[in-house]
Design a protein around this motif. Structure first.
Motif, PDB file in Angstrom:
ATOM      1  N   ALA A 114      66.973   6.241  88.300  1.00 30.87           N
ATOM      2  CA  ALA A 114      67.374   6.268  89.706  1.00 30.87           C
ATOM      3  C   ALA A 114      66.487   5.397  90.582  1.00 30.87           C
ATOM      4  N   SER A 115      65.417   4.839  90.040  1.00 35.00           N
ATOM      5  CA  SER A 115      64.503   4.014  90.826  1.00 35.00           C
ATOM      6  C   SER A 115      65.235   2.812  91.402  1.00 35.00           C
ATOM      7  N   GLN A 116      64.918   2.506  92.658  1.00 38.59           N
ATOM      8  CA  GLN A 116      65.644   1.433  93.344  1.00 38.59           C
ATOM      9  C   GLN A 116      64.778   0.232  93.675  1.00 38.59           C
ATOM     10  N   SER A 117      63.486   0.435  93.844  1.00 35.30           N
ATOM     11  CA  SER A 117      62.656  -0.694  94.253  1.00 35.30           C
ATOM     12  C   SER A 117      61.430  -0.811  93.357  1.00 35.30           C
ATOM     13  N   PHE A 118      61.023  -2.069  93.188  1.00 32.61           N
ATOM     14  CA  PHE A 118      60.002  -2.398  92.205  1.00 32.61           C
ATOM     15  C   PHE A 118      59.111  -3.503  92.772  1.00 32.61           C
ATOM     16  N   PHE A 119      57.861  -3.503  92.335  1.00 30.18           N
ATOM     17  CA  PHE A 119      56.909  -4.467  92.880  1.00 30.18           C
ATOM     18  C   PHE A 119      55.967  -4.919  91.774  1.00 30.18           C
ATOM     19  N   TRP A 120      55.435  -6.103  91.950  1.00 29.50           N
ATOM     20  CA  TRP A 120      54.293  -6.557  91.147  1.00 29.50           C
ATOM     21  C   TRP A 120      53.110  -6.729  92.090  1.00 29.50           C
ATOM     22  N   TYR A 121      51.981  -6.123  91.707  1.00 26.71           N
ATOM     23  CA  TYR A 121      50.740  -6.283  92.433  1.00 26.71           C
ATOM     24  C   TYR A 121      49.743  -6.996  91.541  1.00 26.71           C
ATOM     25  N   ARG A 122      48.831  -7.697  92.166  1.00 24.89           N
ATOM     26  CA  ARG A 122      47.742  -8.348  91.461  1.00 24.89           C
ATOM     27  C   ARG A 122      46.455  -7.646  91.874  1.00 24.89           C
ATOM     28  N   GLN A 123      45.583  -7.404  90.886  1.00 25.04           N
ATOM     29  CA  GLN A 123      44.289  -6.779  91.186  1.00 25.04           C
ATOM     30  C   GLN A 123      43.175  -7.573  90.536  1.00 25.04           C
ATOM     31  N   ASP A 124      42.261  -8.063  91.346  1.00 23.67           N
ATOM     32  CA  ASP A 124      41.070  -8.723  90.827  1.00 23.67           C
ATOM     33  C   ASP A 124      40.008  -7.672  90.553  1.00 23.67           C
ATOM     34  N   CYS A 125      39.051  -8.059  89.713  1.00 22.55           N
ATOM     35  CA  CYS A 125      38.027  -7.102  89.262  1.00 22.55           C
ATOM     36  C   CYS A 125      37.329  -6.425  90.437  1.00 22.55           C
ATOM     37  N   ARG A 126      37.362  -5.091  90.438  1.00 21.83           N
ATOM     38  CA  ARG A 126      36.666  -4.271  91.427  1.00 21.83           C
ATOM     39  C   ARG A 126      37.185  -4.473  92.861  1.00 21.83           C
ATOM     40  N   LYS A 127      38.410  -4.969  92.968  1.00 18.78           N
ATOM     41  CA  LYS A 127      39.030  -5.146  94.282  1.00 18.78           C
ATOM     42  C   LYS A 127      40.283  -4.286  94.369  1.00 18.78           C
ATOM     43  N   GLU A 128      40.864  -4.195  95.575  1.00 16.34           N
ATOM     44  CA  GLU A 128      42.086  -3.430  95.740  1.00 16.34           C
ATOM     45  C   GLU A 128      43.302  -4.230  95.256  1.00 16.34           C
ATOM     46  N   PRO A 129      44.390  -3.555  94.866  1.00 19.61           N
ATOM     47  CA  PRO A 129      45.620  -4.256  94.502  1.00 19.61           C
ATOM     48  C   PRO A 129      46.208  -4.973  95.714  1.00 19.61           C
ATOM     49  N   LYS A 130      46.770  -6.145  95.457  1.00 20.06           N
ATOM     50  CA  LYS A 130      47.432  -6.899  96.531  1.00 20.06           C
ATOM     51  C   LYS A 130      48.844  -7.239  96.087  1.00 20.06           C
ATOM     52  N   LEU A 131      49.781  -7.096  97.012  1.00 12.18           N
ATOM     53  CA  LEU A 131      51.181  -7.332  96.699  1.00 12.18           C
ATOM     54  C   LEU A 131      51.403  -8.785  96.291  1.00 12.18           C
ATOM     55  N   LEU A 132      52.024  -8.962  95.141  1.00 13.85           N
ATOM     56  CA  LEU A 132      52.385 -10.297  94.657  1.00 13.85           C
ATOM     57  C   LEU A 132      53.853 -10.580  94.967  1.00 13.85           C
ATOM     58  N   MET A 133      54.709  -9.660  94.521  1.00 16.03           N
ATOM     59  CA  MET A 133      56.140  -9.844  94.749  1.00 16.03           C
ATOM     60  C   MET A 133      56.840  -8.499  94.815  1.00 16.03           C
ATOM     61  N   SER A 134      57.875  -8.438  95.643  1.00 12.69           N
ATOM     62  CA  SER A 134      58.808  -7.324  95.593  1.00 12.69           C
ATOM     63  C   SER A 134      59.974  -7.761  94.706  1.00 12.69           C
ATOM     64  N   VAL A 135      60.581  -6.820  94.010  1.00  9.80           N
ATOM     65  CA  VAL A 135      61.685  -7.151  93.103  1.00  9.80           C
ATOM     66  C   VAL A 135      62.901  -6.358  93.528  1.00  9.80           C
ATOM     67  N   TYR A 136      63.864  -7.006  94.125  1.00  8.60           N
ATOM     68  CA  TYR A 136      65.081  -6.341  94.562  1.00  8.60           C
ATOM     69  C   TYR A 136      66.252  -6.926  93.791  1.00  8.60           C
ATOM     70  N   SER A 137      67.312  -6.213  93.730  1.00 12.31           N
ATOM     71  CA  SER A 137      68.554  -6.596  93.031  1.00 12.31           C
ATOM     72  C   SER A 137      68.194  -7.119  91.646  1.00 12.31           C
ATOM     73  N   SER A 138      68.571  -8.303  91.247  1.00 17.79           N
ATOM     74  CA  SER A 138      68.326  -8.755  89.885  1.00 17.79           C
ATOM     75  C   SER A 138      67.005  -9.497  89.740  1.00 17.79           C
ATOM     76  N   GLY A 139      66.381  -9.860  90.855  1.00 16.70           N
ATOM     77  CA  GLY A 139      65.111 -10.557  90.758  1.00 16.70           C
ATOM     78  C   GLY A 139      64.931 -11.578  91.864  1.00 16.70           C
ATOM     79  N   ASN A 140      63.757 -12.218  91.865  1.00 15.91           N
ATOM     80  CA  ASN A 140      63.497 -13.246  92.859  1.00 15.91           C
ATOM     81  C   ASN A 140      62.381 -14.179  92.391  1.00 15.91           C
TER      82      ASN A 140
END
Lengths: 113, 109
Positions: free
Chosen positions: B29-55
């Protein structure tokens, strides 16, 4: 910068003590989530607050509790600290909704000795 | 079964290579998806949102396959600065973001 700030950045506590971590959300965001990230692991969802009410919780015991204030800032409280609570604690803010992205603060690194 | 699963890697690739990461999720049932990037000992940062079939965003392409319940991230022409941990994130029931454990990428000269 995301506009999400956490304090303190580092903290050392003794087993059995209590700790309060703070988070200021990004302007315009009404939802705050807290995560625990152990070394080498992905962030684990602790709980989420929306308009001062908890509206989601992960598999964490009741000694992990929180608050959200009218300005949408938030606190995470952990009682009776255990050694395994040592981790990076991350706060993320976003607008409520299915498709909104979350933006993270820099985290608080907690060490329990 | 974990809600979100990723291959932990590490993926060791030379500069200029193309690399792809996969992520599977259990809640159909999940509708939204994301990829985050995390550098060593840092917070995650949004890389991309993934909607519909992709982007696609520059060298990065994210795809979503709802039937098979997986998301992929393709990085073309890898740079040294792409070295990081990539986190797959799924929005469960509209109010909980669940993270995978992350995939480590190391780009070498």
């Amino acid at each position: 910068e995301t506009g999400v700030t956490q304090s303190p950045t580092h903290l050392i506590k003794t087993r059995g003590q209590q700790v309060t971590l703070r988070c200021s959300s990004q302007s315009g965001h009404n939802t705050v989530s807290w995560y625990q990230q152990a070394l080498g692991q992905g962030p684990q969802f602790i709980f989420q607050y929306y308009r001062e009410e908890e509206n989601g919780r992960g598999n964490f015991p009741p000694r992990f509790s929180g608050l959200q204030f009218p300005n949408y800032s938030s606190e995470l409280n952990v009682n009776a600290l255990e050694l395994d609570d040592s981790a990076l604690y991350l706060c993320a803010s976003r607008s409520q909704g299915e498709y909104t992205e979350a933006f993270f603060g820099q985290g608080t690194r907690l060490t329990v000795v | 079964r974990k809600e979100v699963e990723q291959d932990p890697g590490p993926f060791n690739v030379p500069e200029g290579a193309t690399v792809a990461f996969n992520c599977t999720y259990s809640n159909s049932a999940s509708q939204s998806f994301f990829w985050y990037r995390q550098d060593c000992r840092k917070e995650p940062k949004l890389l991309m949102s993934v909607y519909s079939s992709g982007n696609e965003d520059g060298r990065f392409t994210a795809q979503l396959n709802r039937a098979s319940q997986y998301i992929s991230l393709l990085i073309r022409d890898s740079k040294l600065s792409d070295s990081a941990t990539y986190l797959c994130v799924v929005n469960i029931n509209g109010n909980k973001l669940v993270f995978g454990a992350g995939t480590i990428l190391r780009v070498k000269s």
